[in-house]
Design a protein around this motif. Structure first.
Motif, PDB file in Angstrom:
ATOM      1  N   ALA A 109       0.834  -1.211   0.000  1.00 48.63           N
ATOM      2  CA  ALA A 109       0.000   0.000   0.000  1.00 48.63           C
ATOM      3  C   ALA A 109       0.864   1.254   0.000  1.00 48.63           C
ATOM      4  N   ILE A 110       1.962   1.217   0.753  1.00 46.19           N
ATOM      5  CA  ILE A 110       2.847   2.390   0.815  1.00 46.19           C
ATOM      6  C   ILE A 110       3.470   2.655  -0.547  1.00 46.19           C
ATOM      7  N   ILE A 111       3.946   1.599  -1.205  1.00 43.89           N
ATOM      8  CA  ILE A 111       4.568   1.760  -2.519  1.00 43.89           C
ATOM      9  C   ILE A 111       3.550   2.262  -3.523  1.00 43.89           C
ATOM     10  N   GLN A 112       2.340   1.709  -3.467  1.00 42.49           N
ATOM     11  CA  GLN A 112       1.286   2.157  -4.379  1.00 42.49           C
ATOM     12  C   GLN A 112       0.987   3.643  -4.186  1.00 42.49           C
ATOM     13  N   CYS A 119      -5.028  15.872  -1.501  1.00 44.11           N
ATOM     14  CA  CYS A 119      -4.950  14.418  -1.667  1.00 44.11           C
ATOM     15  C   CYS A 119      -3.723  13.854  -0.963  1.00 44.11           C
ATOM     16  N   ALA A 120      -2.582  14.534  -1.099  1.00 43.15           N
ATOM     17  CA  ALA A 120      -1.369  14.094  -0.414  1.00 43.15           C
ATOM     18  C   ALA A 120      -1.551  14.128   1.101  1.00 43.15           C
ATOM     19  N   CYS A 121      -2.210  15.175   1.606  1.00 41.40           N
ATOM     20  CA  CYS A 121      -2.475  15.264   3.047  1.00 41.40           C
ATOM     21  C   CYS A 121      -3.399  14.143   3.499  1.00 41.40           C
ATOM     22  N   ALA A 122      -4.410  13.824   2.679  1.00 48.08           N
ATOM     23  CA  ALA A 122      -5.344  12.750   3.040  1.00 48.08           C
ATOM     24  C   ALA A 122      -4.626  11.406   3.119  1.00 48.08           C
ATOM     25  N   ILE A 123      -3.661  11.179   2.231  1.00 46.27           N
ATOM     26  CA  ILE A 123      -2.905   9.926   2.257  1.00 46.27           C
ATOM     27  C   ILE A 123      -2.077   9.827   3.536  1.00 46.27           C
ATOM     28  N   LEU A 124      -1.465  10.945   3.943  1.00 42.70           N
ATOM     29  CA  LEU A 124      -0.678  10.947   5.174  1.00 42.70           C
ATOM     30  C   LEU A 124      -1.571  10.728   6.401  1.00 42.70           C
ATOM     31  N   VAL A 125      -2.727  11.405   6.422  1.00 46.28           N
ATOM     32  CA  VAL A 125      -3.651  11.258   7.549  1.00 46.28           C
ATOM     33  C   VAL A 125      -4.185   9.830   7.620  1.00 46.28           C
ATOM     34  N   LYS A 126      -4.360   9.195   6.450  1.00 43.15           N
ATOM     35  CA  LYS A 126      -4.852   7.816   6.416  1.00 43.15           C
ATOM     36  C   LYS A 126      -3.926   6.885   7.189  1.00 43.15           C
ATOM     37  N   LEU A 174       1.442   9.327  -5.811  1.00 43.94           N
ATOM     38  CA  LEU A 174       1.881  10.707  -5.580  1.00 43.94           C
ATOM     39  C   LEU A 174       2.867  11.146  -6.661  1.00 43.94           C
ATOM     40  N   GLY A 175       3.703  10.209  -7.119  1.00 49.22           N
ATOM     41  CA  GLY A 175       4.615  10.522  -8.218  1.00 49.22           C
ATOM     42  C   GLY A 175       3.861  10.873  -9.492  1.00 49.22           C
ATOM     43  N   ILE A 176       2.768  10.155  -9.737  1.00 53.40           N
ATOM     44  CA  ILE A 176       1.938  10.448 -10.913  1.00 53.40           C
ATOM     45  C   ILE A 176       1.309  11.834 -10.777  1.00 53.40           C
ATOM     46  N   LEU A 180     -11.413   4.692   7.534  1.00 52.62           N
ATOM     47  CA  LEU A 180     -11.903   4.421   6.185  1.00 52.62           C
ATOM     48  C   LEU A 180     -12.386   5.695   5.506  1.00 52.62           C
ATOM     49  N   SER A 181     -12.982   6.597   6.267  1.00 49.33           N
ATOM     50  CA  SER A 181     -13.508   7.833   5.679  1.00 49.33           C
ATOM     51  C   SER A 181     -12.395   8.663   5.047  1.00 49.33           C
ATOM     52  N   VAL A 182     -11.231   8.684   5.674  1.00 51.92           N
ATOM     53  CA  VAL A 182     -10.087   9.423   5.126  1.00 51.92           C
ATOM     54  C   VAL A 182      -9.608   8.775   3.832  1.00 51.92           C
ATOM     55  N   ASP A 183      -9.625   7.453   3.796  1.00 54.58           N
ATOM     56  CA  ASP A 183      -9.254   6.718   2.590  1.00 54.58           C
ATOM     57  C   ASP A 183     -10.198   7.050   1.443  1.00 54.58           C
ATOM     58  N   ILE A 184     -11.479   7.134   1.748  1.00 58.30           N
ATOM     59  CA  ILE A 184     -12.479   7.478   0.728  1.00 58.30           C
ATOM     60  C   ILE A 184     -12.251   8.894   0.207  1.00 58.30           C
ATOM     61  N   ILE A 185     -11.981   9.822   1.124  1.00 57.42           N
ATOM     62  CA  ILE A 185     -11.716  11.203   0.710  1.00 57.42           C
ATOM     63  C   ILE A 185     -10.480  11.275  -0.174  1.00 57.42           C
ATOM     64  N   GLY A 186      -9.434  10.519   0.181  1.00 57.95           N
ATOM     65  CA  GLY A 186      -8.215  10.504  -0.623  1.00 57.95           C
ATOM     66  C   GLY A 186      -8.462   9.990  -2.028  1.00 57.95           C
ATOM     67  N   ASP A 187      -9.248   8.911  -2.147  1.00 56.40           N
ATOM     68  CA  ASP A 187      -9.569   8.375  -3.474  1.00 56.40           C
ATOM     69  C   ASP A 187     -10.383   9.378  -4.290  1.00 56.40           C
ATOM     70  N   PHE A 188     -11.323  10.048  -3.629  1.00 53.41           N
ATOM     71  CA  PHE A 188     -12.148  11.031  -4.336  1.00 53.41           C
ATOM     72  C   PHE A 188     -11.297  12.196  -4.844  1.00 53.41           C
ATOM     73  N   LEU A 189     -10.407  12.706  -3.983  1.00 48.16           N
ATOM     74  CA  LEU A 189      -9.547  13.813  -4.399  1.00 48.16           C
ATOM     75  C   LEU A 189      -8.601  13.382  -5.517  1.00 48.16           C
ATOM     76  N   GLY A 190      -8.069  12.146  -5.403  1.00 47.12           N
ATOM     77  CA  GLY A 190      -7.202  11.639  -6.457  1.00 47.12           C
ATOM     78  C   GLY A 190      -7.914  11.521  -7.788  1.00 47.12           C
ATOM     79  N   ALA A 191      -9.166  11.061  -7.745  1.00 47.22           N
ATOM     80  CA  ALA A 191      -9.960  10.961  -8.969  1.00 47.22           C
ATOM     81  C   ALA A 191     -10.200  12.340  -9.585  1.00 47.22           C
ATOM     82  N   MET A 192     -10.426  13.343  -8.748  1.00 50.17           N
ATOM     83  CA  MET A 192     -10.643  14.693  -9.257  1.00 50.17           C
ATOM     84  C   MET A 192      -9.376  15.246  -9.908  1.00 50.17           C
ATOM     85  N   VAL A 193      -8.222  14.995  -9.292  1.00 53.82           N
ATOM     86  CA  VAL A 193      -6.953  15.463  -9.870  1.00 53.82           C
ATOM     87  C   VAL A 193      -6.708  14.807 -11.229  1.00 53.82           C
ATOM     88  N   ILE A 194      -6.933  13.508 -11.308  1.00 56.93           N
ATOM     89  CA  ILE A 194      -6.732  12.802 -12.575  1.00 56.93           C
ATOM     90  C   ILE A 194      -7.706  13.308 -13.636  1.00 56.93           C
TER      91      ILE A 194
END
Length: 227
Positions: free
Chosen positions: A42-45, A76-83, A50-52, A89-103
């Motif tokens: 999970a950390i590597i992923q 999104c980077a902050c959400a990943i750190l907070v996760k 974040l590199g992407i 789980l809610s933080v994980d969901i927020i991180g995925d949502f923010l990542g999807a918006m960035v992409i």
């Protein structure tokens, strides 16, 4: 013998390498994802993701949309750190949502850039490939959100049930790109109406994009030859 202005030569050299790092980051995640396992997977992923995001911000222009994208990427980077600090789980969901918006926003920006090009070169081809790979990454995050919010939206059949988060995400990542290519091996089946709808939309988007992009390349090539 004609010479090229140093300013023009520098601009051309920079433009030709616009998408190199972004494509490298996307391909690295695509190749590495099936082999990641264990506690560090999970950390590597997340580091690859974040590199992407960082590479994506480098290719975007200095528009208002780009500034919004930078803010979302930072959140999104902050959400990943907070996760990792809270494990909620809610933080994980927020991180995925923010990542999807960035992409999504990056895909729009890159598409706008490509639509302004008037000749076919390596930069145009690599940019088009980045958009295509971004589509798979975007749908993967959407599938992941579905499975986190409403578990049981997918049947993993031969892969077993009650899968751990890392294994489940790896399979959804695989499912996203297989659906984008309309290969459909059948080892992962969308069950919920939302999952099925997204799978159909991804297949349509993947096929439409390939037809549209190839037609655009051929059109630009013919127009350049005529000039």
């Amino acid at each position: 013998m004609p010479t090229v202005s140093p300013r023009i030569a520098t601009a051309v050299g920079t433009t030709n390498k616009r998408f190199h790092w972004l494509l490298t980051a996307l391909l690295l995640q695509l190749v590495a994802a099936p082999f990641l396992a264990g506690a560090t997977a999970a950390i590597i992923q997340d580091l690859l993701f974040l590199g992407i995001l960082l590479a994506a911000l480098r290719v975007a222009g200095q528009s208002r949309l780009h500034r919004v994208n930078c803010v979302l990427a930072g959140l999104c980077a902050c959400a990943i750190l907070v996760k990792y600090a809270t494990g909620q789980l809610s933080v994980d969901i927020i991180g995925d949502f923010l990542g999807a918006m960035v992409i999504l926003l990056t895909t729009v920006e890159v598409s706008q850039y490509l639509s302004r090009q008037r000749r076919v070169d390596l930069d145009t081809v690599l940019g088009g490939l980045c958009v295509y790979l971004f589509m798979g990454a975007l749908w993967f995050l959407l599938y992941s959100l579905i499975e986190r919010i409403n578990p049981g939206g997918f049947d993993f059949t031969v892969h077993g049930h009650d899968l751990l988060g890392n294994k489940r995400d790896s399979l959804l990542f695989f499912f996203s790109y297989v659906t984008l290519l309309t290969t459909g091996y059948g080892d992962i089946v969308p069950l919920s109406p939302v999952a099925r709808t997204l799978a159909v939309l991804e297949g349509i988007a993947g096929q439409f994009y390939m037809v549209f992009f190839m037609a655009r390349l051929v059109g630009l090539h013919v127009a350049e030859k005529e000039r």
